[in-house]
Scaffold this motif. Structure first.
Motif: not given
Length: 195
Positions: A141-146, A155-166
């Motif tokens: 996440i640090d690398l993505i945001l930087s 961050m929306i994409v990160v959270l969507a991917l985490q949501g799809l995993r769960f």
């Protein structure tokens, strides 16, 4: 005052195995994956892994002193597989890490979902089991945001991917195959549009 015992770390990364031990560890992890694929992750026990791998119970316990240590080894193996897939993507691809997360999630087999669920279940009683995953995700996440001009969308994409995993892990409703396919395509577009 009695001396306190150090917290036990289950990550196999902290151990420098010999070549023979490393081969046995891989054999044990493959046996555990075979059991999860065939019988479900709930059937992974030290005894079952010993039978499946052809090693003695003592041999399994030498490499993985507990079921938690074995699950930690499986988590490390899953993280290594994710890294390997990400490395196959072109290095100049915008948001390569996000694309790697998406593609890894899409390639996840049922056995991997079962293993991930077993790891989460074990982590309920030992939250430190997920420390390697937390560290890896935090670094990503640090690398993505930087590397982006649009951290909110990233961050929306990160959270969507985490949501799809769960959603996969917990077998939650996903709106059906067509909706899920459109969601995945939209996430690809969002990833590609990130600078």
């Amino acid at each position: 005052m009695p001396e306190s015992k150090p917290t036990r770390r289950y990550s196999v990364k902290n151990v420098k195995p010999s070549a023979g031990s490393q081969n046995a560890s891989l054999r044990i992890l493959e046996a555990a994956r075979a059991i999860a694929a065939r019988d479900g992750a709930g059937k992974i026990t030290i005894d079952a892994v010993a039978r499946e791998s052809g090693l003695s119970k003592g041999g399994v316990l030498y490499n993985f002193p507990s079921k938690k240590a074995l699950l930690s080894g499986l988590l490390d193996q899953m993280l290594t597989s994710h890294r390997a897939l990400s490395e196959t993507l072109p290095h100049d691809l915008p948001s390569r890490i996000l694309r790697g997360q998406l593609e890894t999630m899409l390639q996840m087999q049922k056995a991997d979902v079962d293993l991930a669920m077993a790891i989460l279940a074990a982590a309920a009683s030992d939250p430190q089991l997920l420390d390697p995953l937390r560290a890896e995700l935090s670094d990503q996440i640090d690398l993505i945001l930087s590397e982006t001009q649009d951290p909110a969308t990233a961050m929306i994409v990160v959270l969507a991917l985490q949501g799809l995993r769960f959603q996969d892990l917990l077998k939650l409703p996903d709106g059906g195959a067509q909706v899920r396919e459109r969601v995945v395509e939209r996430l690809r577009t969002m990833i590609d549009e990130l600078e």
